[in-house]
Design a protein around this motif. Structure first.
Motif, short mmCIF file in Angstrom:
data_model
loop_
_atom_site.label_atom_id
_atom_site.label_comp_id
_atom_site.label_asym_id
_atom_site.label_seq_id
_atom_site.Cartn_x
_atom_site.Cartn_y
_atom_site.Cartn_z
N ALA A 100 -27.61 37.74 73.30
CA ALA A 100 -28.92 37.28 72.31
C ALA A 100 -29.45 38.27 72.45
O ALA A 100 -30.49 38.40 71.51
N HIS A 101 -29.56 39.20 72.84
CA HIS A 101 -30.12 40.47 73.76
C HIS A 101 -29.78 41.18 71.57
O HIS A 101 -29.04 41.60 71.26
N GLY A 102 -30.62 42.92 72.01
CA GLY A 102 -30.10 43.27 71.10
C GLY A 102 -31.36 43.67 69.61
O GLY A 102 -32.51 43.28 69.20
N MET A 103 -30.46 43.17 68.23
CA MET A 103 -31.02 43.61 66.78
C MET A 103 -30.03 42.73 66.08
O MET A 103 -28.68 42.30 66.28
N ALA A 104 -30.71 42.52 64.65
CA ALA A 104 -29.56 42.32 63.54
C ALA A 104 -29.93 42.28 62.61
O ALA A 104 -30.82 42.79 61.66
N VAL A 105 -29.29 42.59 61.60
CA VAL A 105 -29.17 42.80 59.61
C VAL A 105 -28.44 41.48 59.36
O VAL A 105 -27.43 40.76 59.63
N VAL A 106 -29.69 40.68 58.51
CA VAL A 106 -28.71 39.84 57.67
C VAL A 106 -29.35 40.38 56.54
O VAL A 106 -30.56 40.36 55.77
N GLU A 107 -28.74 39.49 55.22
CA GLU A 107 -28.60 40.17 54.01
C GLU A 107 -29.60 38.55 53.32
O GLU A 107 -29.25 37.65 54.02
N VAL A 108 -30.61 39.15 53.05
CA VAL A 108 -31.62 38.17 52.64
C VAL A 108 -30.95 37.80 50.77
O VAL A 108 -31.10 38.58 49.89
N ARG A 109 -31.69 36.73 50.31
CA ARG A 109 -31.16 36.85 48.28
C ARG A 109 -32.90 35.80 48.33
O ARG A 109 -33.51 34.77 49.33
N ARG A 110 -33.37 36.28 46.52
CA ARG A 110 -34.12 35.50 46.58
C ARG A 110 -34.19 34.95 44.72
O ARG A 110 -33.35 35.82 44.41
N ASP A 111 -35.54 34.14 44.44
CA ASP A 111 -34.60 33.39 43.21
C ASP A 111 -35.26 34.75 42.41
O ASP A 111 -34.64 35.40 41.17
N LYS A 112 -36.42 35.32 42.16
CA LYS A 112 -36.92 36.08 41.75
C LYS A 112 -38.64 36.44 42.86
O LYS A 112 -39.00 36.21 43.78
N ALA A 113 -38.50 38.18 42.47
CA ALA A 113 -39.86 38.44 42.56
C ALA A 113 -41.02 37.35 43.44
O ALA A 113 -41.45 36.96 42.03
N GLY A 114 -41.49 37.56 44.37
CA GLY A 114 -42.69 36.88 44.40
C GLY A 114 -42.18 35.27 45.38
O GLY A 114 -42.84 34.35 45.79
N GLU A 115 -40.96 34.69 45.30
CA GLU A 115 -40.34 33.97 46.07
C GLU A 115 -39.81 33.24 47.28
O GLU A 115 -39.77 35.07 47.59
#
Ligand code: FEO
Ligand code: CA
Ligand code: CA
Length: 700
Positions: free
Chosen positions: A201-216
């Motif tokens: 549970a220690h350390g770091m995470a890299v996770v992709e993210v997605r959104r419908d459009k900028a500002g959302e």
């Protein structure tokens, strides 16, 4: 094997700013123990030098605080009486009216009128297609290794180049709260698995993210191709002048160049070449030491560790033959490449070994890169590293910039007579806590600059090297961040109630001007220093500095405060500054760690104007829920968004008796569905204005 883990904090060890649980789990009760820096190094000169810079002109403004309406899981504060719109000089693009401070036992994320919040990811959320759904009552190390880790701290979210709808999130997972993560009975019966889960549970995470459009709002992508967990068991490469040193060799790694895991990753920084730096902070608490003088300087005890990891893996005790040096393999700045999930993360020895809060880069005029870093301990130091080579278009070459270069430690000199720095925090007669300073070289061109120490010793035992060279003992340096617009450096000094106490403890100096055993003078609220490199050259070896803020609650003053000359009655109360961030206009944002214990309010995120008539104006943007600390602030004002890591919500409660239900507010355990928890989960939150720039008036 081994004895059951004690899940309950050792109450009675706190020093007023944090809860007992925070002290126990986060930094191994560092403040309850003896001060690590017992060196006789007490360099601080006070000289008269009227030629030095003075703070900017003072100004006027208005603020008044109202009561907070609570009870919902998202609390929107009523508008303050005066307009806090960010239209003043130095303001960023986020318009808001400051919220009133939130009483410390309010279990809500409180945001300004016109703003909404959205949880992007929580502890335990699966981040791979084959990751099991979160199930707190059936957790395993294998599951945790494929889920978002605990106690998210440093945070960055960047949109991919040329694609505003896809991006990547990187977070640190600083430490674990076993008392909140596990049913006590199950944990007592499964101590070995509890320790293994905690390591994952220690350390770091890299996770992709997605959104419908900028500002959302952003959402995380479970199947993201770049998703990755880095944990307490992930292989790292060691580089820099101490790589391969005898001081780093163990029976499991006779090369001294390959380490398993990163621990207590606190703050960090994203480099101009798109990698992420992360500071290994209170690493001492994971190890049983030998009682040596070097162990003592790093706060490492010869007693069994409170987490007991040495019962699970022999490398966590220096008393186990062959593992004497495992301790030396933690306390570094690590660099990961979030774009390449197959890359091996690196520990950079050239930046020295101490309790790195984080590391942040500024590119100098000549193309060399400078990494600034604070050592978060009472009476420890501020450092900078200047690379040998210059930044280029070659990303792979840039990833080696932190492998070679010179390490410096800061020495601050005041310009007022020592007699005027009396520990009370009262301004000296020249009207400012300010002066000049030197960056003292600890290494230069790959050679030690410290008499009697080899370069390997300087880098592995950096605290002892800095002691010898006359560094200035500071009040717990947390984030040290260059302003991307002006180049000025900001240093958060979170607090130090031990300054000036009897014994071998340093007294007040102009850079750390509050001292003493009584609350009337003790530095319980912290301060912020603004540092300007000579000729604004990041590679300079001299600088000027001034204190921007002496924090506290002006409405209930316990000790002297200072807000760069701005009227104290017109600022939001602020205590224990920790993480720093800047918006697109170079306005400073400060998150806090410890306000509940000092000024009685939930930890917060504040905006601080740095220029113009409103310089020193502190405006509270949000408050985190009961028991939590605000971490990793990220200001995307062009997207009308602010992101925070809500760390250790509900700390002070337990799995069976939560005091927070953030972020899902499922108060009845029977109503928790699969993947949910009736209890707190550290989470990454986006606070955004659905209406876009709303001029602080709220949604229409
Ligand atoms: Fe992890 Fe210095 O805070
Ligand atoms: Ca002065
Ligand atoms: Ca911190």
């Amino acid at each position: 094997m081994g004895t059951p883990l004690n899940l309950l904090p050792m109450f009675g060890h706190t020093r007023g700013n944090r809860s007992a649980a925070t002290c126990h789990f986060k930094c191994g009760n560092a403040c309850a123990k003896d001060v690590c820096n017992t060196s006789t190094n007490n360099y601080f000169r006070d000289i008269a030098d009227a030629a030095l810079t003075r703070r900017a002109a003072l100004g006027l403004g208005g603020v008044a605080a109202g009561a907070v309406v609570v009870g919902a899981h998202l609390a929107t504060a009523p508008e303050a009486a005066a307009d806090f719109g960010g239209n003043g000089q130095g303001g960023g693009k986020l318009n808001f009216k400051a919220i009133a401070p939130v009483p410390k036992n309010v279990d809500a994320l409180t945001v300004p009128a016109g703003y909404d919040s959205h949880v992007i990811i929580r502890w335990g959320d699966p981040i791979f297609n084959d990751a099991p759904e979160f199930d707190a009552k059936n957790q395993s190390a294998a599951a945790q290794a494929k889920q978002f880790g605990y106690n998210n701290d440093y945070l960055n979210i960047t949109a991919d180049q040329g694609n505003s709808r896809r991006g990547i999130l990187v977070a640190n997972h600083e430490y674990t709260n076993e008392e909140l993560m596990f049913d006590a009975e199950w944990a007592a019966a499964n101590p070995e698995e509890v320790r293994r889960i905690a390591i994952e549970a220690h350390g770091m995470a890299v996770v992709e993210v997605r959104r419908d459009k900028a500002g959302e709002p952003w959402n995380y992508v479970k199947s993201g191709a770049r998703n990755r967990r880095i944990t307490g068991s992930t292989p790292f490469t060691v580089d820099g002048y101490a790589a391969g040193s005898d001081l780093l060799k163990t029976v499991a790694d006779p090369t001294g160049k390959r380490v398993l895991g990163t621990l207590n990753n606190c703050a960090g920084g994203t480099t101009p070449w798109g990698t992420v730096l992360s500071g290994e902070e209170n690493f001492n608490q994971y190890f049983q030491g030998t009682g040596s003088a070097t162990d003592a300087r790093y706060g490492i005890s010869s007693a069994p560790s409170e987490r007991g990891w040495e019962l699970t893996d022999p490398r966590f005790s220096a008393q186990n033959k062959g593992y004497e040096n495992e301790i030396n393999r933690f306390g570094w700045v690590v660099e990961i490449d979030p774009q390449d999930p197959t890359s091996t993360p690196v520990k950079h020895t050239a930046l020295g070994r101490f309790k790195h809060e984080g590391a942040n880069i500024r590119v100098a005029e000549d193309g060399r890169v400078v990494a600034y870093s604070g050592d978060d301990e009472r009476f420890d130091y501020v450092y900078k590293f200047v690379s040998k080579n210059k930044i280029s278009k070659d990303r792979e070459a840039n990833k080696k910039l932190l492998s070679e270069g010179d390490l410096y430690v800061a020495q601050f000199t005041g310009d007022s007579p020592a007699s005027e720095i009396d520990g009370s925090g009262k301004l000296p007669s020249d009207g400012a806590f300010d002066g000049s300073g030197k960056w003292i070289a600890l290494t230069k061109n790959g050679k030690s600059q410290v008499p009697g120490m080899s370069i390997e010793e300087v880098l592995v035992y950096t605290r002892l090297a800095a002691d010898k060279m006359g560094a200035t003992k500071m009040d717990r340096p947390e984030d040290v961040e260059p302003n991307p617009v002006t180049g000025k450096l900001y240093i958060a000094l979170t607090n130090n109630t031990d300054r000036g106490k009897p014994g071998k403890k340093a007294g007040a100096d102009e850079a750390n001007p509050r001292a003493g055993a009584t609350s009337a003078t003790a530095n319980r609220d912290g301060h912020v220093i603004e540092l300007t490199e000579t000729k604004n050259d990041a590679t300079a070896v001299t600088f000027n500095w001034n204190i921007l803020l002496l924090c506290g609650d002006p409405k209930n003053p316990v000790s002297q405060q200072y807000f760069a000359g701005y009227p104290a009655e017109k600022v939001s109360p602020i205590s224990c500054p920790d993480n720093l961030a800047f918006d697109s206009k170079g306005t400073l944002w400060i998150s806090t760690d410890g306000q509940p214990g000092t000024i009685g309010y939930c930890d917060a995120l504040h905006k601080v104007t740095l220029t113009g008539a409103e310089r020193g104006k502190v405006e509270q943007f949000l408050a985190v829920p009961f028991g939590a600390e605000t971490c990793g602030p990220l200001i995307h004002d062009r997207d009308n968004s602010v992101f925070v890591s809500v760390q250790h919500p509900g700390e002070g409660g337990s799995f069976a008796a939560p005091i927070s239900y953030f972020p899902d507010y499922i108060t009845n355990p029977a109503q928790a569905k699969k993947g949910q928890l009736s209890g707190p989960r550290p989470s990454v939150v986006q606070v955004y204005s659905p209406a876009g720039a709303n001029n602080g008036k709220g949604n229409k």
